[in-house]
Design a protein around this motif. Structure first.
Motif, short mmCIF file in Angstrom:
data_model
loop_
_atom_site.label_atom_id
_atom_site.label_comp_id
_atom_site.label_asym_id
_atom_site.label_seq_id
_atom_site.Cartn_x
_atom_site.Cartn_y
_atom_site.Cartn_z
N THR A 1 41.07 22.29 35.10
CA THR A 1 40.99 21.14 35.43
C THR A 1 39.91 20.31 34.36
OG1 THR A 1 39.34 21.48 36.96
CG2 THR A 1 41.57 21.16 37.96
N HIS A 2 39.60 20.92 33.54
CA HIS A 2 38.46 20.30 32.58
C HIS A 2 39.19 19.97 31.49
CE1 HIS A 2 35.36 20.70 29.13
NE2 HIS A 2 35.08 19.37 29.75
N LEU A 3 39.94 20.61 30.65
CA LEU A 3 40.66 20.23 29.52
C LEU A 3 42.12 20.60 29.34
CD1 LEU A 3 38.02 20.24 26.55
CD2 LEU A 3 38.89 18.33 27.68
N GLY A 4 42.63 21.40 30.25
CA GLY A 4 44.00 21.86 30.55
C GLY A 4 44.22 23.23 29.68
N CYS A 5 43.22 24.13 29.69
CA CYS A 5 43.37 25.39 28.82
C CYS A 5 43.84 26.33 29.86
CB CYS A 5 41.98 25.96 28.68
SG CYS A 5 41.33 24.80 27.21
N LEU A 6 44.60 27.29 29.52
CA LEU A 6 44.83 28.46 30.59
C LEU A 6 43.69 29.17 31.21
CD1 LEU A 6 48.45 29.38 29.24
CD2 LEU A 6 47.84 28.22 31.21
N VAL A 7 43.85 29.48 32.38
CA VAL A 7 42.77 30.39 32.82
C VAL A 7 43.14 31.81 33.00
CG1 VAL A 7 41.82 28.69 34.17
CG2 VAL A 7 43.29 30.07 35.13
N GLN A 8 42.13 32.80 33.01
CA GLN A 8 42.59 34.19 33.27
C GLN A 8 41.89 34.84 34.35
OE1 GLN A 8 41.52 35.37 29.14
NE2 GLN A 8 39.30 35.17 29.50
N TRP A 9 42.23 36.14 34.62
CA TRP A 9 41.48 36.71 35.79
C TRP A 9 40.54 37.90 35.18
CZ3 TRP A 9 40.17 36.60 40.63
CH2 TRP A 9 39.64 37.95 41.34
N LYS A 10 39.53 37.68 35.60
CA LYS A 10 38.10 38.79 35.16
C LYS A 10 37.97 39.73 36.22
CE LYS A 10 35.25 37.71 32.14
NZ LYS A 10 33.98 37.37 31.17
N ALA A 11 38.59 40.66 36.49
CA ALA A 11 38.42 41.70 37.36
C ALA A 11 37.03 42.19 37.46
CB ALA A 11 39.34 42.85 37.08
N ASP A 12 36.33 42.33 36.35
CA ASP A 12 35.05 42.94 36.35
C ASP A 12 34.13 41.95 37.07
OD1 ASP A 12 35.11 40.94 34.40
OD2 ASP A 12 33.88 42.12 33.10
N GLU A 13 34.24 40.78 36.97
CA GLU A 13 33.41 39.63 37.79
C GLU A 13 34.13 39.27 39.07
OE1 GLU A 13 31.64 36.66 35.37
OE2 GLU A 13 31.68 37.95 33.57
N ASP A 14 35.24 39.47 39.32
CA ASP A 14 36.10 39.18 40.58
C ASP A 14 36.16 37.65 40.64
OD1 ASP A 14 37.46 39.90 42.71
OD2 ASP A 14 35.89 39.80 43.88
N LEU A 15 36.53 36.81 39.38
CA LEU A 15 36.70 35.50 39.63
C LEU A 15 37.92 35.05 38.40
CD1 LEU A 15 35.16 34.50 36.74
CD2 LEU A 15 33.40 35.03 38.08
N ILE A 16 38.23 33.92 38.79
CA ILE A 16 39.14 33.29 37.41
C ILE A 16 37.98 32.32 36.51
CG2 ILE A 16 40.82 31.42 37.21
CD1 ILE A 16 41.83 32.03 40.04
N TYR A 17 38.52 32.76 35.32
CA TYR A 17 37.56 32.23 34.05
C TYR A 17 38.47 31.61 33.10
CZ TYR A 17 34.52 32.40 30.33
OH TYR A 17 33.65 32.36 29.17
#
Length: 182
Positions: free
Chosen positions: A126-142
């Motif tokens: 929602t910041h600038l429209g980039c695609l996000v990714q899943w970071k399994a090691d941190e258990d979050l969407i980045y």
């Protein structure tokens, strides 16, 4: 001032011979007179060549401008009927502890399998429209563009983003992965 007469006309011969008579001792049988053979023709070589070069120039200009105009004017959007629920893939494509991006109508949606629990949110930051990714090691969407971090349900953890990720509903129907609007 230019003359519109034949090069070998008597007047022209007089001027070339220093005023001598334009009559010659040799007579030629030229057949039809020039004026009779071209009667009804109303063009000259120079005007024809000018029109031909102008036509070729117009074709070249049109060929050069066509891609520019097509680039400037956006194409008409095709009206595609959006569906409320779509089978986007197989459950096996998202093993536990991973996330994968799928196409849902015109949107990109990330499906996260967090220990057997499936969740789906918009994959567009929602910041600038980039695609996000899943970071399994941190258990979050980045979001790698500016460091935005989201929980698996799309809530903001940290970063410059103004809004959380839009939620979607995801369910397993046998081995099919079904996404629908929330």
């Amino acid at each position: 001032m230019a003359r519109n007469s034949n090069f070998k006309s008597p007047d022209r011969l007089d001027s070339l011979q220093g005023g001598a008579s334009g009559k010659s001792s040799v007579s030629y049988d030229g057949g039809k007179a020039r004026d009779e053979s071209l009667k009804g023709v109303d063009f000259e070589r120079r005007s024809f060549l000018g029109k031909a070069v102008g036509g070729i120039g117009a074709v070249v200009a049109a060929g050069a401008l066509y891609p520019v105009v097509k680039y400037i004017i956006p194409p008409a959007e095709k009206k595609v009927k959006e569906k409320d629920e779509i089978v986007v893939g197989k459950v096996s494509e998202v093993p536990p502890g991973s996330g994968k991006i799928f196409q849902f109508n015109k949107d990109k949606v990330i499906v996260v399998n967090n220990g057997g629990t499936l969740s789906a949110v918009s994959a567009v930051c929602t910041h600038l429209g980039c695609l996000v990714q899943w970071k399994a090691d941190e258990d979050l969407i980045y979001c790698a563009c500016h460091g935005a971090r989201y929980e698996s349900n799309g809530k903001i953890i940290s970063g410059p983003q103004p809004l959380p990720l839009a939620p979607y509903t995801v369910r397993a129907d046998g081995d099919d992965l079904v996404i629908s609007k929330a």
